[in-house]
Design an enzyme around this catalytic site. Structure first.
Site, PDB file in Angstrom:
ATOM      1  N   GLU A   1      -8.241  -2.449  13.788  1.00 10.71           N
ATOM      2  CA  GLU A   1      -8.627  -3.836  13.087  1.00 10.71           C
ATOM      3  C   GLU A   1      -8.199  -4.865  14.385  1.00 10.71           C
ATOM      4  O   GLU A   1      -6.944  -4.840  14.956  1.00 10.71           O
ATOM      5  CB  GLU A   1      -7.722  -4.366  11.924  1.00 10.71           C
ATOM      6  CG  GLU A   1      -8.048  -5.800  11.698  1.00 10.71           C
ATOM      7  CD  GLU A   1      -7.483  -5.879  10.275  1.00 10.71           C
ATOM      8  OE1 GLU A   1      -7.612  -7.156   9.712  1.00 10.71           O
ATOM      9  OE2 GLU A   1      -6.932  -5.091   9.572  1.00 10.71           O
TER      10      GLU A   1
ATOM     11  N   LYS B   1      -4.659   4.437   1.934  1.00 10.27           N
ATOM     12  CA  LYS B   1      -4.715   3.851   3.250  1.00 10.27           C
ATOM     13  C   LYS B   1      -3.140   3.340   3.412  1.00 10.27           C
ATOM     14  O   LYS B   1      -2.832   2.632   2.604  1.00 10.27           O
ATOM     15  CB  LYS B   1      -5.592   2.886   3.621  1.00 10.27           C
ATOM     16  CG  LYS B   1      -5.734   2.091   4.863  1.00 10.27           C
ATOM     17  CD  LYS B   1      -6.872   1.334   5.268  1.00 10.27           C
ATOM     18  CE  LYS B   1      -6.501  -0.159   4.572  1.00 10.27           C
ATOM     19  NZ  LYS B   1      -5.429  -0.836   5.260  1.00 10.27           N
TER      20      LYS B   1
ATOM     21  N   ASP C   1      -5.747  -4.564  -0.070  1.00 12.11           N
ATOM     22  CA  ASP C   1      -4.842  -5.292  -0.421  1.00 12.11           C
ATOM     23  C   ASP C   1      -5.176  -6.558  -0.100  1.00 12.11           C
ATOM     24  O   ASP C   1      -4.491  -7.583  -0.696  1.00 12.11           O
ATOM     25  CB  ASP C   1      -3.197  -5.156   0.164  1.00 12.11           C
ATOM     26  CG  ASP C   1      -3.247  -4.926   1.291  1.00 12.11           C
ATOM     27  OD1 ASP C   1      -4.313  -5.150   2.257  1.00 12.11           O
ATOM     28  OD2 ASP C   1      -2.164  -4.574   2.028  1.00 12.11           O
TER      29      ASP C   1
END
EC number: 2.1.2.11
Length: 275
Positions: A182, A113, A44
């Site tokens: 992340e 995801k 995204d």
């Protein structure tokens, strides 16, 4: 041969690093796929690097399906993961399963995801029950940028670090086949990677993850709005593009392009009849 979720697990078991990049269109997907990458995420992040949004929150399911279809058509080797956009799975378990199914059925993705830890465990269980592989995502989760107060490193204090370790275990138990880590400290990602049996894919999480992923525009210096600390430039394609466009403009202005070899021919007797 196409990489699968089993390939990812086999690579972790062998101690071989998993490689992933993003892609958003057919031509780039084809280039990346032919390079031998294990997986491609249709992220995204396209909202920022392709559509010019300030963050990923405005990206829709239709945006994601459109780009995922193109990427799938450009690949024959990589596992293609579709990134479920903001509010496509947070509203209900039904919506989560339905929208995950659209990625597989309509776009041809091989997995999806989701961002979040324990809060999305039930959604992941339901999606996996529907026979759809799920990649988890914890740490800095861009869809929660307003909760975090910006794009900031996560897990630097004991409470949050312990929560991330627990979240990783919960996602594995829920059925995720891998987890993106992340923007978390390198030593924390090492602990997480050793605490679970499924692969971890790092982005700004250091070398101890089982694999790595980057946004291709970042690692090829094609996106100038900002550059995260964790990004290494593997080629200055942005400058090459600008140089090429500048040369094109110059040659068109000076009538150096197109040359004779670029033009199509017609017999002179035909031309003479046109005057």
């Amino acid at each position: 041969m196409r990489n699968t979720v089993s390939t990812f697990q086999e690579l972790k078991n062998k101690g071989e690093k998993i490689t992933m990049l993003t892609a958003y269109d057919y031509s780039m997907a084809k280039l990346i796929d032919s390079s031998g990458i294990n997986g491609i995420l249709v992220g995204d992040s396209l909202g920022m690097v392709c559509l010019g949004y300030e963050n990923t929150l405005s990206v829709t399911m239709e945006d994601m399906l459109h780009h995922t279809k193109a990427v799938v058509r450009g690949t024959s080797n990589a596992l293609v993961v579709g990134d479920m956009p903001f509010m496509s799975y947070q509203t209900s378990i039904y919506d989560a399963v339905y929208n995950a199914g659209r990625f597989i059925k309509e776009a041809g993705a091989h997995a999806v995801k989701l961002e979040g830890g324990a809060t999305v465990a039930e959604e992941i269980k339901a999606i996996v029950k529907a026979q759809i592989p799920v990649m988890g995502h914890i740490g800095l989760t861009p869809q929660s940028v307003n909760m975090f107060g910006g794009f900031k490193v996560q897990g630097k204090n004991e409470k949050v670090a312990k929560k991330l370790i627990e979240d990783a275990k919960i996602l594995e138990e829920a059925g995720a086949f891998s987890i993106v880590l992340e923007c978390i400290p390198e030593k924390l990602s090492k602990i997480i990677s050793e605490s679970i049996s499924i692969p971890t894919i790092g982005i700004g999480a250091g070398k101890y993850c089982d694999g790595q992923i980057l946004v291709y525009q970042d690692m090829l210096s094609m996106f100038s709005d900002f550059k995260p600390k964790f990004v290494k430039s593997f080629g200055n394609i942005g400058e090459s593009i600008k140089d090429g466009v500048s040369q094109y403009i110059k040659e068109v202005k000076e009538v150096k392009f197109p040359e004779e070899k670029h033009a199509f021919k017609i017999d002179d007797d035909v031309i003479n009849k046109l005057y």
